[in-house]
Design a protein around this motif. Structure first.
Motif: not given
Length: 296
Positions: A68, A129, A172
């Motif tokens: 991410d 993410r 998230v």
């Protein structure tokens, strides 16, 4: 391996300390934070030891990677590390590389390099993410590239462990992991094998419906202890979706021994167990009964 395979765990993570060091101190801190939340030890597991665990069980494991970086700035485990690990233990490991979907053309070229490295798919994408919808057409060149190369793709679906219990979930966002977003991808890329990871709670029924409707869409059973599987999931695995469900543990976060013990307690037909444990994954990855590429 020389003996009949007893299982192919399609969802296994690398917790080797060498790999985590390549990601930096922040990645280590978040790893320890997640371990505390889920009441488990934040310990490393050398890939050689991980390989031996599966070898002793007469099983294979598919190593997942993740990133991410655009959102967090934390670099991923290099795909080269995964490829080198698979090359060192080809009797037990298959490997998936990963790309950051926001990197555009660089990500598309990395998918081609994943194939050149001898890896077997792309994943684990984690839209919660990575903050992207898989059916956003800006990312379609990635799925087109994977389809052309014959690389399956694996997406995290449903609830996310990352950020659990933290203020704001550490940014998230669960909306991105609703399985229905993958239905468009499965429809628009019929030659692309898609694996939806985990029982997809709270959208379990969506992933089951897509798996029934789309021949190129599979579900893996990782990340949840089988004793907590929803009744509809067990019923569908035991009937309509017996050819579409794949053994996956999410090990070492969810110990494979626990997954296997609880899976054995589920009320499933014996012929279905064999399909879930081995045969369905062999078909997805084109392997023979010993786990070698078919025709090799």
């Amino acid at each position: 391996m020389g003996r009949r395979l007893e299982g192919i765990d399609v969802h296994v993570h690398i917790h080797d300390e060498r790999a985590r060091r390549l990601r930096g101190e922040e990645a280590q801190r978040l790893f320890e934070e997640r371990a505390r939340y889920f009441k488990r030890e934040a310990t490393g597991l050398p890939v050689a030891e991980q390989a031996e665990q599966y070898r002793a069980r007469r099983m294979m494991a598919v190593l997942m990677n993740g990133t991410d970086e655009t959102i967090t700035g934390i670099p991923p485990i290099p795909n080269d590390f995964v490829a080198e690990t698979v090359a060192e233990h080809p009797d037990v490991f298959l490997g998936f590389g990963i790309v950051d979907p926001w990197q555009g053309e660089l990500a598309r070229r990395e998918i081609r390099r994943i194939a050149e490295l001898g890896l077997h798919g792309v994943g684990e994408f984690n839209p919660a993410r990575q903050h992207f919808y898989p059916n956003d057409r800006r990312f379609y060149p990635l799925w087109e590239e994977a389809e052309q190369l014959g690389l399956p793709v694996l997406f995290h679906s449903g609830y996310a462990a990352a950020g659990s219990g933290r203020p704001g979930g550490r940014g998230v966002k669960l909306k991105y992991t609703q399985p229905l977003h993958l239905d468009d991808v499965a429809a628009d890329f019929p030659g692309l094998k898609i694996i939806s990871a985990h029982p997809s709670w709270p959208w379990t029924a969506e992933s089951l419906a897509i798996a029934r409707h789309k021949a190129n869409f599979y579900i893996d059973l990782s990340g949840w202890a089988p004793k907590y599987f929803p009744a509809e999931l067990v019923q569908q695995i035991n009937s309509l979706l017996q050819d579409k469900a794949l053994f996956g543990s999410d090990a070492p976060s969810l110990p494979v021994d626990r997954w296997l013990k609880e899976f054995a307690d589920l009320d499933l037909k014996e012929e279905v167990r064999r399909k879930v444990m081995v045969d369905n994954a062999r078909r997805v990855f084109g392997l023979d009964e010993q786990g070698r590429p078919a025709g090799a």
